[in-house]
Design a protein around this motif. Sequence first.
Motif, PDB file in Angstrom:
ATOM      1  N   ASP A 101     -13.074  -4.936   3.887  1.00 12.84           N
ATOM      2  CA  ASP A 101     -12.329  -4.896   2.235  1.00 12.84           C
ATOM      3  C   ASP A 101     -10.918  -5.002   3.150  1.00 12.84           C
ATOM      4  N   LEU A 102     -10.317  -4.622   4.650  1.00 11.22           N
ATOM      5  CA  LEU A 102      -9.425  -4.755   5.318  1.00 11.22           C
ATOM      6  C   LEU A 102      -8.576  -6.347   5.270  1.00 11.22           C
ATOM      7  N   LEU A 103      -9.540  -8.016   5.014  1.00 15.02           N
ATOM      8  CA  LEU A 103      -8.636  -9.086   4.280  1.00 15.02           C
ATOM      9  C   LEU A 103      -8.643  -8.915   2.881  1.00 15.02           C
ATOM     10  N   ILE A 104      -9.613  -8.462   2.025  1.00 19.03           N
ATOM     11  CA  ILE A 104      -9.303  -7.784   0.967  1.00 19.03           C
ATOM     12  C   ILE A 104      -7.612  -7.356   0.894  1.00 19.03           C
ATOM     13  N   ARG A 105      -8.149  -6.425   1.170  1.00 19.13           N
ATOM     14  CA  ARG A 105      -6.689  -5.431   1.176  1.00 19.13           C
ATOM     15  C   ARG A 105      -5.197  -6.214   1.777  1.00 19.13           C
ATOM     16  N   SER A 106      -5.673  -7.416   2.767  1.00 19.60           N
ATOM     17  CA  SER A 106      -4.325  -8.134   3.175  1.00 19.60           C
ATOM     18  C   SER A 106      -4.279  -9.126   2.468  1.00 19.60           C
ATOM     19  N   GLY A 163      -4.213  -8.616  -0.913  1.00 20.56           N
ATOM     20  CA  GLY A 163      -3.244  -7.974  -1.487  1.00 20.56           C
ATOM     21  C   GLY A 163      -4.277  -6.689  -2.673  1.00 20.56           C
ATOM     22  N   LEU A 164      -5.229  -7.304  -2.971  1.00 23.13           N
ATOM     23  CA  LEU A 164      -5.860  -6.503  -4.245  1.00 23.13           C
ATOM     24  C   LEU A 164      -6.800  -5.538  -3.514  1.00 23.13           C
ATOM     25  N   GLU A 165      -7.894  -4.394  -3.684  1.00 23.13           N
ATOM     26  CA  GLU A 165      -8.057  -3.167  -3.623  1.00 23.13           C
ATOM     27  C   GLU A 165      -9.436  -2.918  -3.470  1.00 23.13           C
ATOM     28  N   PRO A 166     -10.577  -3.368  -2.563  1.00 22.48           N
ATOM     29  CA  PRO A 166     -11.553  -3.752  -2.842  1.00 22.48           C
ATOM     30  C   PRO A 166     -12.631  -3.008  -3.189  1.00 22.48           C
ATOM     31  N   SER A 167     -12.173  -1.582  -3.166  1.00 23.37           N
ATOM     32  CA  SER A 167     -12.725  -0.784  -4.131  1.00 23.37           C
ATOM     33  C   SER A 167     -13.833  -1.281  -5.434  1.00 23.37           C
ATOM     34  N   HIS A 168     -12.847  -1.959  -6.587  1.00 22.85           N
ATOM     35  CA  HIS A 168     -13.076  -2.039  -7.590  1.00 22.85           C
ATOM     36  C   HIS A 168     -13.473  -3.545  -7.816  1.00 22.85           C
ATOM     37  N   PHE A 169     -14.904  -4.045  -6.668  1.00 24.88           N
ATOM     38  CA  PHE A 169     -15.511  -5.317  -6.209  1.00 24.88           C
ATOM     39  C   PHE A 169     -16.754  -5.268  -5.940  1.00 24.88           C
ATOM     40  N   ASP A 170     -17.746  -5.432  -6.139  1.00 24.64           N
ATOM     41  CA  ASP A 170     -18.796  -5.537  -5.646  1.00 24.64           C
ATOM     42  C   ASP A 170     -18.887  -6.840  -4.197  1.00 24.64           C
ATOM     43  N   ARG A 171     -19.868  -6.342  -3.706  1.00 23.93           N
ATOM     44  CA  ARG A 171     -20.119  -7.229  -2.624  1.00 23.93           C
ATOM     45  C   ARG A 171     -19.886  -9.114  -2.555  1.00 23.93           C
ATOM     46  N   ARG A 172     -20.069  -9.528  -3.954  1.00 20.71           N
ATOM     47  CA  ARG A 172     -20.445 -10.684  -3.831  1.00 20.71           C
ATOM     48  C   ARG A 172     -19.116 -11.556  -4.317  1.00 20.71           C
ATOM     49  N   ILE A 229      -2.982  -4.653 -13.064  1.00 19.75           N
ATOM     50  CA  ILE A 229      -2.240  -3.845 -12.311  1.00 19.75           C
ATOM     51  C   ILE A 229      -3.643  -3.332 -11.260  1.00 19.75           C
ATOM     52  N   GLU A 230      -3.677  -2.341 -11.714  1.00 21.00           N
ATOM     53  CA  GLU A 230      -5.430  -1.327 -11.095  1.00 21.00           C
ATOM     54  C   GLU A 230      -5.713  -2.147  -9.922  1.00 21.00           C
ATOM     55  N   PHE A 231      -6.072  -3.487  -9.989  1.00 17.88           N
ATOM     56  CA  PHE A 231      -6.662  -3.756  -9.133  1.00 17.88           C
ATOM     57  C   PHE A 231      -5.356  -4.360  -7.804  1.00 17.88           C
ATOM     58  N   PHE A 232      -4.397  -4.068  -7.660  1.00 23.67           N
ATOM     59  CA  PHE A 232      -3.301  -4.684  -6.180  1.00 23.67           C
ATOM     60  C   PHE A 232      -3.776  -3.141  -5.770  1.00 23.67           C
ATOM     61  N   THR A 233      -3.710  -3.790  -3.917  1.00 24.72           N
ATOM     62  CA  THR A 233      -3.840  -2.866  -3.651  1.00 24.72           C
ATOM     63  C   THR A 233      -2.518  -1.565  -3.704  1.00 24.72           C
ATOM     64  N   ASP A 234      -2.153  -0.194  -2.616  1.00 24.98           N
ATOM     65  CA  ASP A 234      -1.155   0.159  -2.331  1.00 24.98           C
ATOM     66  C   ASP A 234      -1.347   0.454  -1.199  1.00 24.98           C
ATOM     67  N   ARG A 235      -2.890  -0.054  -0.329  1.00 20.02           N
ATOM     68  CA  ARG A 235      -3.101   0.222   1.006  1.00 20.02           C
ATOM     69  C   ARG A 235      -3.145  -0.931   1.965  1.00 20.02           C
ATOM     70  N   TYR A 236      -3.322  -0.436   3.380  1.00 18.26           N
ATOM     71  CA  TYR A 236      -2.421  -0.991   4.653  1.00 18.26           C
ATOM     72  C   TYR A 236      -3.778  -2.007   4.624  1.00 18.26           C
ATOM     73  N   GLY A 237      -2.858  -3.449   4.928  1.00 19.11           N
ATOM     74  CA  GLY A 237      -3.386  -4.696   5.795  1.00 19.11           C
ATOM     75  C   GLY A 237      -2.776  -5.738   6.566  1.00 19.11           C
ATOM     76  N   PHE A 238      -2.962  -7.262   6.842  1.00 21.44           N
ATOM     77  CA  PHE A 238      -2.544  -7.114   7.839  1.00 21.44           C
ATOM     78  C   PHE A 238      -0.963  -8.382   6.711  1.00 21.44           C
TER      79      PHE A 238
END
Length: 399
Positions: free
Chosen positions: A28-33, A35-44, A206-215
Amino acid sequence: MKPIQLLSFDLDEYRECRSQFSTDEWIDLLIRSIGLEPSHFDRRLKLLFLVRPIPLCEQNYNLVELGPRGTGKSYAYQELSPYAILLTGSTTVANLFYNMATRRMGLIDLWDAVAFDEVADLQKMPKEVVTTLKTYCESGTFARGKEALSGSASMAMFGNTNQPVEVMVRSSHLFVPMPDVIREDMAFLDRIHFYIPGWEVPKMRIEFFTDRYGFVVDYLAEALRELRRHNFTELVDRYFSLDSHLNARDVKAVRKTGAGLVKLIHPSGEVAKEELAELLELAIEGRRRVKEQLQKMGSFEYHQTSFSYIDIESREERYVGVPEAGGRDLLSTDPLAPGSVYVSSVDEQGKVGVYRLEVGCAVGTGKLKVAGGIDSTMKESIQPWLPLSSSAVMEGRFL
């Protein structure tokens, strides 16, 4: 003054910080880095997103992604790393590899990854570029004049599909969006290590982009570049072996994809057996997708596509398929009509065929008529018992 680039990067510190995260948290941290919010996507889908930056952390890696427009295919090579370049048109051998007039190396010596956006626009690219690129993608070496040269830059190609994947699978193959200069050279396509199914990636909203912290991008780019110096291709041998259907190129592709995913998710190289199996299955799937299309394009030498891996400890063999093939629904579960039956056969080369035979009887002289797209060998092998007072029409359909 504000620094715009890291002075140094400590890989040991990076690995130590990784150990404080669970695998899911780190993904999830890498996905946020990215620029995407991982809560919208499944594991695959998360793992498919992580395949995109593998060329940034694995040397001489060849990646292709074809899918709908607006899914962010080329984003990683525009915004994620200053060590990658995105080309938007055709190029020359001198620009990409080596300029004999100036005796200077081209883009493969300047960048860690070279990406081609909108591959359909490469139709006018000189054939010489494809020929040289084919040699380079195989071994990382090439020849120009009297010089034998090498490079470590990875290659990525992105393109847009104009048809639904179901149509491409049924009517042609998944390399249709490629230009003729590339598509007609099956030896070049055989060098591709992974084919990302871009049709599984949703269009960016727009809702796929994250506003949380990443690298910070510069920090992650330095981490990926530092990991290029390490070799994780032998990790799969700790727990698994690959089936004989995978030839040398297949094994190389699977190993490099698995190594890239381990570098991203487990940078220390310490990965549990179950997690390595998950990454290995994805690596096998991406390579099998390439081989399945080469087989469809008409070359018999690519007929071995039943890829599997074996657990060294339990000797359990697991086969890996591709979702778009739809093999589970190949045979209908509905009862067959009278005179119909499914049959299968295996020839001397190990090629498997599935057929549906339909027999219909009518009043006649007892003559057998065989219709449908079946070859002469099968026609000769059909010797059904027929009443002398009837005739029959048998139709065979290859599934």
